[in-house]
Design an enzyme around this catalytic site. Structure first.
Site, PDB file in Angstrom:
ATOM      1  N   LYS A  68       0.845  -1.183   0.000  1.00 55.12           N
ATOM      2  CA  LYS A  68       0.000   0.000   0.000  1.00 55.12           C
ATOM      3  C   LYS A  68       0.889   1.243   0.000  1.00 55.12           C
ATOM      4  O   LYS A  68       1.848   1.328   0.769  1.00 55.12           O
ATOM      5  CB  LYS A  68      -0.918  -0.006   1.229  1.00 55.12           C
ATOM      6  CG  LYS A  68      -2.056   0.995   1.151  1.00 55.12           C
ATOM      7  CD  LYS A  68      -3.078   0.766   2.245  1.00 55.12           C
ATOM      8  CE  LYS A  68      -4.248   1.722   2.095  1.00 55.12           C
ATOM      9  NZ  LYS A  68      -5.303   1.476   3.095  1.00 55.12           N
ATOM     10  N   GLU A 101     -19.206  -4.861  10.552  1.00 58.58           N
ATOM     11  CA  GLU A 101     -20.093  -4.004  11.342  1.00 58.58           C
ATOM     12  C   GLU A 101     -21.195  -4.795  12.040  1.00 58.58           C
ATOM     13  O   GLU A 101     -21.500  -4.543  13.213  1.00 58.58           O
ATOM     14  CB  GLU A 101     -20.706  -2.920  10.450  1.00 58.58           C
ATOM     15  CG  GLU A 101     -19.712  -1.933   9.879  1.00 58.58           C
ATOM     16  CD  GLU A 101     -19.057  -2.373   8.581  1.00 58.58           C
ATOM     17  OE1 GLU A 101     -18.225  -1.620   8.049  1.00 58.58           O
ATOM     18  OE2 GLU A 101     -19.367  -3.501   8.111  1.00 58.58           O
ATOM     19  N   ARG A 109     -25.020  -0.905   7.769  1.00 60.47           N
ATOM     20  CA  ARG A 109     -24.790  -2.324   7.530  1.00 60.47           C
ATOM     21  C   ARG A 109     -25.160  -3.174   8.742  1.00 60.47           C
ATOM     22  O   ARG A 109     -25.026  -4.393   8.700  1.00 60.47           O
ATOM     23  CB  ARG A 109     -23.322  -2.553   7.176  1.00 60.47           C
ATOM     24  CG  ARG A 109     -22.783  -1.582   6.145  1.00 60.47           C
ATOM     25  CD  ARG A 109     -21.447  -2.002   5.605  1.00 60.47           C
ATOM     26  NE  ARG A 109     -21.607  -2.617   4.313  1.00 60.47           N
ATOM     27  CZ  ARG A 109     -20.628  -3.186   3.609  1.00 60.47           C
ATOM     28  NH1 ARG A 109     -19.425  -3.240   4.105  1.00 60.47           N
ATOM     29  NH2 ARG A 109     -20.871  -3.723   2.439  1.00 60.47           N
TER      30      ARG A 109
END
Length: 444
Positions: A288, A378, A406
């Site tokens: 990343k 979540e 969610r």
């Protein structure tokens, strides 16, 4: 005087322009694309780290596949800047995330190359399967469907539901697992440890992929030889790979892990995979923030550029402060919950993969045994909190307002109906501007 190399990116307005180049030109395209993203993010901050990490993958995918006829589905979409630049939006990329400009995420109505609108995580496998089934029902033999998903997004239950359904589907579907051991914060949990183990068990995977490729090139023996390898690969696995491969257990043919920053090798692998029918998963390893030293060293901070910055040094250029400088909500929360936890040992804190964003990383340092990062999950975060509450603890669930959507069933069914005491701290509620419709916190 040495001749200056001709800029290749300036000649690419559509993927078909990219496909006119030689494979040997692709590293130069990647270098120019990475430089373009950094330059644009320096003056107009956006999701930097994720897009830099998939530059080579993006170039390889559009080089090998016939997009937009072949469908490319990104997960979350914060890594799709390179995709946007290569698909007709290079000249307007300076409007990224600005009012009346292009969206920071893929958006169906913005481009025919954006096969599926995203912003939240872990949707790509399910969406890609839907498109693959639709293609099969239409009798299309040549359309390819590719879904890209990060290892962080793989911790969400939706990804596993998609895998479970896709494996036995007998569709021509390719899932690419972009493994950089990061979502926004470092990944947590058993799946993250499993990916690390897979990276160290690459002997079996490399040998299997090599055998498959060689046998497929032998017209006389190819199909028959491949069938023999398939019948005996479990025995091969038992000798060389002690644990069963998770994805093959779901019914996917697994390939990897491979270097996600070798663009020429990626094009060769993708070209081979186009010829292999059925559900497949390619596991690539990436960094990343690749190519921008500050983002490589601190991937969490540079997930999204923290402001305008100096390209050479990474130093943030301070913006003039208008009016009084106020504390951020998450900083007030982070300090206050430590204070409360010091007075009440029943207080625990939970976040779904956002400890830095909601400042729970501070509590983690002081009370590590009472601070839980559950990954991008979540729904689990809320029911996990309900279990703690039912056992006499007082959970604080810190979650971004847009992601709370969610977990509505769990809030109602597992917390509210049982009258359990759970404190929900909703970060970034209301209109959020630059992140757009997928991130507005309007339904909390």
């Amino acid at each position: 005087m040495a001749e200056t190399k001709k800029k290749l990116l300036d000649q690419i307005d559509r993927p078909e322009d990219l496909r006119k180049l030689k494979a040997d030109d692709l590293p130069q395209v990647c270098a120019e694309l990475r430089e373009f993203i950094i330059r644009e993010a320096a003056s107009n901050p956006g999701h930097l780290g994720a897009s830099l990490g998939v530059v080579e993958l993006t170039v390889a995918l559009h080089y090998i596949y016939n997009t937009p006829y072949d469908k490319l589905i990104w997960d979350v979409g914060h890594q799709a800047y390179g995709h946007k630049i290569l698909t007709g939006r290079r000249k307007v990329f300076n409007t990224n995330r600005l009012y009346k400009g292009i969206s920071g995420f893929p958006k169906i109505e913005e481009s025919e190359y954006d096969s599926f609108g995203v912003g939240h995580s872990s949707t790509s496998i399910s969406a890609a399967l839907g498109m693959a089934i639709a293609s099969k029902l239409r009798g299309e033999k040549d359309r390819k469907i590719i879904g890209v998903i990060g290892d962080g997004s793989m911790t969400c239950g939706l990804a596993f539901e998609g895998l479970n359904n896709a494996g036995p589907s007998n569709t021509d579907l390719l899932i690419i697992l972009n493994d950089n051991n990061m979502s926004i914060d470092p990944n947590v949990g058993g799946l993250s440890r499993y990916f690390v183990h897979m990276q160290t068990s690459r002997t079996y995977n490399r040998l299997k992929s090599k055998i498959w490729r060689i046998l497929g090139n032998l017209d006389k023996f190819g199909p028959k030889a491949r069938a023999i390898v398939q019948r005996h690969q479990q025995a091969l696995k038992a000798v060389m790979f002690r644990e069963s491969n998770l994805f093959e257990s779901f019914g996917f043919r697994y390939f990897g892990p491979v270097d996600g920053h070798n663009v020429v090798e990626l094009t060769k692998i993708l070209k081979d995979l186009k010829e292999i029918p059925g559900p497949k998963l390619l596991h690539i390893l990436t960094k990343k923030g690749k190519g921008f030293s500050p983002a490589e060293k601190d991937a969490t901070r540079w997930h999204s550029a923290p402001g305008k910055f100096n390209i050479k040094t990474g130093e943030i250029i301070p913006e003039p402060v208008k009016g009084a400088k106020l504390s951020k909500y998450q900083h007030v929360f982070g300090k206050t919950i430590i204070e409360l936890a010091g007075m009440n040992d029943k207080i625990v804190a939970i976040t779904p993969a956002m400890p830095t964003g909601c400042s729970l990383n501070w509590m983690k340092e002081v009370y590590p045994e009472r601070t839980f990062d559950v990954g991008i999950a979540e729904s689990h975060a809320v029911t996990f909190a309900a279990g703690l509450a039912a056992s006499g603890f007082l959970p604080f669930v810190n979650i971004y307002s847009t992601f709370m959507q969610r977990a509505y069933d769990q809030i109602i069914h597992d917390v509210a109906l049982q009258k359990l005491k759970v404190v929900f701290c909703l970060d970034r509620a209301g209109l959020v501007g630059a992140d757009g419709a997928t991130h507005h916190g309007l339904f909390d």
